[in-house]
Design an enzyme around this catalytic site. Structure first.
Site, mmCIF file in Angstrom:
data_model
loop_
_atom_site.group_PDB
_atom_site.id
_atom_site.type_symbol
_atom_site.label_atom_id
_atom_site.label_comp_id
_atom_site.label_asym_id
_atom_site.label_seq_id
_atom_site.Cartn_x
_atom_site.Cartn_y
_atom_site.Cartn_z
ATOM 1 N N TYR A 42 -8.616 78.575 6.149
ATOM 2 C CA TYR A 42 -7.592 78.598 7.203
ATOM 3 C C TYR A 42 -6.539 77.541 6.902
ATOM 4 C CZ TYR A 42 -8.025 81.745 11.114
ATOM 5 O OH TYR A 42 -7.954 82.853 11.907
ATOM 6 N N GLU A 94 -3.225 77.301 8.905
ATOM 7 C CA GLU A 94 -2.060 77.467 9.797
ATOM 8 C C GLU A 94 -1.116 76.277 9.641
ATOM 9 O OE1 GLU A 94 -3.452 78.112 13.777
ATOM 10 O OE2 GLU A 94 -3.923 80.211 13.386
ATOM 11 N N ASP A 103 17.450 93.297 3.081
ATOM 12 C CA ASP A 103 16.041 93.553 2.781
ATOM 13 C C ASP A 103 16.018 94.129 1.365
ATOM 14 O OD1 ASP A 103 13.539 94.634 2.435
ATOM 15 O OD2 ASP A 103 13.400 95.487 4.441
ATOM 16 N N THR A 150 9.542 92.494 0.030
ATOM 17 C CA THR A 150 8.110 92.581 -0.235
ATOM 18 C C THR A 150 7.906 92.033 -1.641
ATOM 19 O OG1 THR A 150 8.360 94.819 -1.083
ATOM 20 C CG2 THR A 150 7.679 94.592 1.214
ATOM 21 N N LYS A 177 6.523 95.723 -4.921
ATOM 22 C CA LYS A 177 7.203 96.927 -5.433
ATOM 23 C C LYS A 177 7.676 96.618 -6.864
ATOM 24 C CE LYS A 177 8.374 98.694 -0.843
ATOM 25 N NZ LYS A 177 8.280 97.632 0.176
ATOM 26 N N ARG A 237 0.447 92.793 -2.482
ATOM 27 C CA ARG A 237 1.046 93.338 -1.272
ATOM 28 C C ARG A 237 1.400 92.186 -0.322
ATOM 29 N NH1 ARG A 237 1.521 98.266 0.229
ATOM 30 N NH2 ARG A 237 0.788 98.796 -1.858
HETATM 31 N N1 DSN Z 1 8.828 102.639 3.289
HETATM 32 C C1 DSN Z 1 7.954 102.158 2.253
HETATM 33 C C2 DSN Z 1 8.378 102.732 0.967
HETATM 34 O O1 DSN Z 1 9.517 102.546 0.555
HETATM 35 O O2 DSN Z 1 7.566 103.416 0.370
HETATM 36 C C3 DSN Z 1 7.952 100.734 2.222
HETATM 37 O O3 DSN Z 1 7.612 100.202 3.452
#
Ligand code: DSN
Length: 426
Positions: free
Chosen positions: A47, A49, A193, A219, A222, A228
């Protein structure tokens, strides 16, 4: 205690599926063995925090070094001045920005879902569309490019407090500079984003939004090829446009407000095993091999676009500047929905996803489009020649969706083909 054979058998089955099939989901990738190892490490037990050197738990001396390393590497990768590596996902990162920048009921402006936008950019079923007033801009009908005139028109008319750029299914470069000028004109915060394109941006193959946006979210799993998770970054804009003060009457910086929005705002204990895996992914992304990989991702997407075009598939915007292509199936197969096409491709061992296309006349459950991406297949070593074979196979499947014999024979071919492309080659 006995081993949980059931779950481990399922994990083995999933490993086999990933190994045998062709992965073309634009938002997926395969992590390195060291990223995987960190994600499954004992750091999951801790933990922590708070933030490095400001924790609510003892015993964080090692964790602090892990998290600080992740922050420093991420800042270096994107030439950022500040970063938060704790968001559990991209949607959590976006949620924190909403909490920091808006009051419930405030207007904001994002790319519409059917034009390639993301759920958390204002979909009516998402927190963003439920708690805030979502306005949307779209793409131009003829060109398929972002309609910047429409964006400006809505922004000036409705004065949203936040403008969001970035997409889940848009294959072209963004004019961040133009959107920043619009945001400045109306005093809005500009957030990008970059979840889909972060890897290409890190490799300097696309514009870096940190130079233009007040806040950037992403994120890490990708094109960036990490575990993730999500992150938030700031380039230069630290002044707090909302005038929020702390208890001593001092104006808080934007970075402090965003830190508080993640913890304690919307999250508790950070996932330090995932933060360690993020740190490793950022290290990998700083290596020269990563640029070679991203160049190939882009080349593969471009050859895929060219070959699909030649076979009579209409691509939204006609091609791609990044890692994905968005196909409007109606050009070649007016009666074939994205849903049916996706299911048939999966039966043939080719994984892609159905997707709305701009001005779609089918629902989000059916759709008229398919989205294909090259990050995962490129991690397995795909060059242009494999992409040529894949496009041939896609065309065979989509031209014979009701012929099980042909679908089965493609599946066999796919499984043999992928044996030459190991999962942890790099
Ligand atoms: N919407 C998802 C994608 O692009 O596959 C990502 O959250």
């Amino acid at each position: 205690m006995e081993k949980d054979e059931f779950i481990f058998r399922l994990i083995d089955q999933e490993s086999l599926r990933q190994y045998e099939d062709i992965e073309l989901i634009a938002s997926e990738n395969f992590v390195s063995s060291q990223v995987l190892k960190a994600a499954g490490s004992v750091l999951t037990n801790k933990y922590a925090e708070g933030y490095p050197n400001r924790r609510y738990y003892g015993g964080c001396q090692v964790i602090d070094l892990v998290e600080q390393t992740a922050i420093d590497r991420l800042k270096q990768l994107f030439q950022a001045e500040w970063a938060n590596v704790q968001p559990h996902s991209g949607a959590q990162a976006n949620m924190a920005v909403f909490l920091a920048c808006l009051q419930p009921g405030d207007h904001f402006l994002g790319l519409g879902l059917s034009h390639g936008g993301h759920l958390s950019h204002g979909a009516s079923v998402n927190f963003s569309g439920i708690s805030y007033k979502a306005l949307e801009y779209g793409t131009e009908k003829t060109s398929g490019y972002i309609d910047y005139q429409q964006l400006e028109h809505i922004a000036v008319k409705k004065m949203p407090k936040l403008i969001i750029a970035g997409a889940s299914a848009y294959s072209r470069e963004w004019d961040y500079k133009r959107i920043r000028l619009i945001a400045d004109k109306i005093g809005a915060i500009f957030m990008v984003d970059m979840a889909h394109t972060a890897g290409l941006i890190a490799a300097k193959l696309l514009n870096n939004p940190l130079h233009y946006a007040h806040i950037v979210t992403s994120t890490t799993h990708k094109t960036l090829r990490g575990p993730r998770g999500g992150v938030i970054l700031i380039g230069n804009d630290f002044e707090n446009p909302w005038g929020k003060t702390n208890t001593n009457g001092r104006i808080k910086m934007m970075s402090e407000i965003l830190d508080s929005a993640i913890f304690p705002g919307i999250q508790g204990g950070p996932l330090e095993h995932i933060i360690a895996a993020k740190a490793i992914a950022f290290y990998e992304a700083l290596q020269p091999e990563f640029i070679i990989y991203q160049k190939q991702v882009k080349k593969n997407a471009q050859i895929m676009a060219k070959l699909l075009n030649e076979k009579g598939y209409k691509l939204i915007s006609g091609g791609t500047d990044n890692h994905l292509v968005l196909v409007d199936l109606r050009s070649k197969f007016p009666k074939l929905s994205g849903k049916y096409a996706e299911r048939t491709l999966v039966n043939a061992g080719i994984t892609a996803n159905k997707n709305m296309v701009p001005f779609d006349d089918r629902s989000p459950f059916l759709t008229s489009g398919l989205r294909f991406g090259t990050p995962a297949i490129t991690t397995r070593g795909a060059k242009e020649s494999l992409i040529e074979e894949i496009v041939e196979l896609i065309d065979v499947v989509l031209s014979n969706v009701d012929n099980n014999k042909i679908i089965d024979s493609v599946k066999k071919k796919v499984n043999i083909l992928m044996k030459d492309y190991p999962l942890f080659a790099w």
